[in-house]
Design an enzyme around this catalytic site. Structure first.
Site, short mmCIF file in Angstrom:
data_model
loop_
_atom_site.label_atom_id
_atom_site.label_comp_id
_atom_site.label_asym_id
_atom_site.label_seq_id
_atom_site.Cartn_x
_atom_site.Cartn_y
_atom_site.Cartn_z
N CYS A 222 43.06 128.79 -71.29
CA CYS A 222 43.31 129.85 -72.27
C CYS A 222 42.16 130.85 -72.28
O CYS A 222 42.37 132.06 -72.45
CB CYS A 222 43.48 129.27 -73.68
SG CYS A 222 44.94 128.23 -73.83
N CYS B 97 55.41 130.06 -69.53
CA CYS B 97 54.20 129.23 -69.49
C CYS B 97 53.70 128.90 -70.89
O CYS B 97 52.85 128.04 -71.06
CB CYS B 97 53.09 129.94 -68.75
SG CYS B 97 53.57 130.49 -67.15
N CYS C 201 49.34 129.17 -78.10
CA CYS C 201 48.82 128.09 -78.93
C CYS C 201 47.58 128.55 -79.69
O CYS C 201 47.10 129.67 -79.53
CB CYS C 201 48.50 126.88 -78.06
SG CYS C 201 47.23 127.21 -76.84
N ASP D 289 52.13 131.15 -72.96
CA ASP D 289 51.19 132.12 -73.55
C ASP D 289 51.26 133.49 -72.89
O ASP D 289 51.35 133.62 -71.68
CB ASP D 289 49.74 131.62 -73.59
CG ASP D 289 49.42 130.60 -72.52
OD1 ASP D 289 49.92 130.76 -71.42
OD2 ASP D 289 48.66 129.67 -72.82
#
Lengths: 386, 154
Positions: B108, B34, B64, B36
């Protein structure tokens, strides 16, 4: 802010000052509409004619086979949808590669929803299509083969002359999206049996807003924009003369500079590739090792995510792009890298450096200096220890 | 897509990076496919009032700029705070703390909150402490959804 180092020439290029100079009269005093009969219109129509001559000659095309659009996306949409629409009596099957730019891919996907059948050719680990698979995929109802000339992501250059030969023999139209290769590689539409071709101004130091659509005489194609009948009825819209004049000037410059520039960029490209691979463990080059654009370096870094590398480089004033999902609007990793059999993880970690006319050796050295530190820092944050 | 200066600050100089030796709780979330992965470590102690607080917290993140910044943010928000307070943090707390996140990156912030929840749950479970019904529910929800599906929540 630090002095910026631009390594994203494949995304877009700055305008060459000589191009801007050629455009200025058409932004200031020569503002007419090419469709007007009065002198004001005739002056700009003459400029359009001259520009068309220059651009058509650059690919050995006839003057009347050369059309101007506003973007490579528009040219590609016109080809995919326009050829599909105009050739339904022959069939509804189109062949593309699995590494096309989104504007080809998504146009084809849209056609699929309207009842067309799309075949996506596989590529090998270097990004090359298999010519035998192409031969076997062409059917009596195939109306178009569209293959990108040089990959915008990994720079791999397809053997378009071989592809053209196959398509001509099988009597099917061949289109190539030459957005990244045009200017850098000599293209002869006759020698390579190309029936349709796309190229763009803003990738070759011309302005945004002008692109080429080459359509060989006899090719049946429908227009997307109906209106006043500009561009021989294929693309109605008031003609963007300043951009087209700039585009033509950019083509002239490239014709003079091509050889010298290719040699210089290839040396810089190889220095950058070597410098990164030698100094950073767990890095690998994506794309063809030799049959690639003179300005493209695409590298994956094991266990580091690409967007974070991009942002760290950005903080150092260095502009690059990435195939990571995290940097895309769709949150999907690069379909090009995945098609080449590269793992999702390495696709996430890919960085594209694209060099250009104003790239210097010093800039290359700067990247080789800062990148290892960035990768080290990100690996330190990462839960995966190497 | 533009990151706020605060996101960039946390990305450039993340707080509380690394591991904790013999942590009291560990939470891991996401997967490489994915894009992360977050790993969060906590050390728990009782304060003067006898409440359990997060004495130390550290993270390791693959991802990221937003993933790294939200990891850093959640550690800042939770350090020195009671477990109850830490459990009250949600993605809004993280987004607010970072002066906003691009809409496509909101997931995130959720990942970072989930990693903290997992670490606290791990601590409570390991030490055979009572786990509230609500925390149990959150824990189950986190386990259930594949990490990639986090992205489609928004």
């Amino acid at each position: 802010m630090k002095k910026s180092i631009y390594f994203d020439y494949a995304a877009t290029t700055p305008i060459d000052p000589k191009v801007l100079k050629a455009m200025m009269p058409y932004l200031e005093k020569k503002y007419g509409n090419t469709a007007s009969m009065h002198q004001c219109g005739r002056i700009v129509n003459d400029a359009l004619t001259e520009s068309r001559k220059t651009v058509s000659r650059s690919i050995m095309a006839k003057f009347s086979e050369t059309y101007f659009t506003a973007s490579a996306t528009e040219s590609n949409n016109t080809v995919i949808k326009g050829v599909a629409w105009a050739n339904q009596d022959k069939g509804k099957h189109i062949i593309i590669s699995s590494i096309e730019h989104d504007c080809i891919l998504n146009s084809a996907k849209w056609l699929e929803k309207q009842g067309w059948e799309i075949t996506q050719l596989k590529v090998d680990e270097n990004g090359l299509i298999d010519l035998d698979q192409l031969k076997k995929s062409i059917r009596p109802d195939t109306v178009l083969v569209s293959i990108i000339h040089a990959s915008n992501e990994v720079g791999t250059i397809q053997n378009i002359t071989e592809i053209g030969k196959i398509c001509r023999k099988k009597n099917v139209y061949f289109h190539t999206d030459a957005s990244q290769s045009y200017g850098k590689i000599v293209i002869d539409v006759n020698k390579s049996n190309i029936d349709l071709l796309t190229a763009s101004s803003h990738k070759i130091y011309g302005p945004k807003g002008a692109a080429l659509l080459y359509v060989r005489h006899g090719v049946k194609i429908e227009s997307l924009l109906h209106g006043g009948g500009h561009e021989n009825g294929l693309r109605s819209s008031t003609v963007n003369v300043p951009a087209i004049v700039g585009f033509a000037r950019a083509v002239e410059i490239y014709q003079q500079e091509r050889k010298k520039e290719a040699k210089r960029l290839t040396a810089l490209r190889d220095k950058l590739t070597k410098g990164i691979l030698e100094n950073i463990k767990g890095s690998q080059l994506n794309g063809h090792p030799t049959q690639r654009l003179s300005n493209n370096v695409n590298i994956s870094f094991d266990k580091v995510e690409g967007e974070s590398i991009l942002m760290m480089l950005d903080m150092e004033g260095i502009a690059v792009s990435t195939g990571s999902a995290c940097a895309s609007a769709s949150l999907e990793p690069s379909h090009v890298l995945l098609a080449m059999g590269i793992s999702v993880e390495l696709a996430h970690s890919s960085i594209r450096f694209s060099l250009g006319r104003w790239t210097t050796e010093k800039e290359i050295e700067q990247v080789i200096l800062v990148l290892p530190k960035i990768i080290k820092k990100l690996r330190k944050i990462s839960p995966f220890k190497n | 897509m533009q990151y706020s200066p605060k996101v960039l600050k946390h990305f450039r100089d993340p707080q509380n990076i690394g591991q904790i030796d013999s942590p009291d709780g560990v939470g891991e979330i996401g997967n490489v496919v994915c894009g992360d992965v977050m790993k969060l470590y906590i050390k728990v102690e009782a304060n003067a009032k006898g409440e359990e607080i997060i004495k130390d917290i550290k993270f390791e993140t693959y991802g990221c700029a937003a993933a790294i910044a939200t990891s850093s943010a959640i550690t800042d928000l939770a350090i020195g705070k009671t477990i109850d307070y830490a459990l009250s943090l949600n993605y809004n707390s993280v987004v607010k703390y970072l002066d906003g996140l691009p809409p496509i990156k909101i997931h995130c912030s959720l990942l970072s909150v989930d990693a903290l929840v997992m670490a606290i749950y791990n601590y409570l479970q390991e030490n055979k402490k009572p786990i509230s019904a609500e925390l149990e529910k959150r824990h189950q929800r986190i386990l259930k959804k594949a990490a990639c599906k986090n992205k489609s929540l928004f």
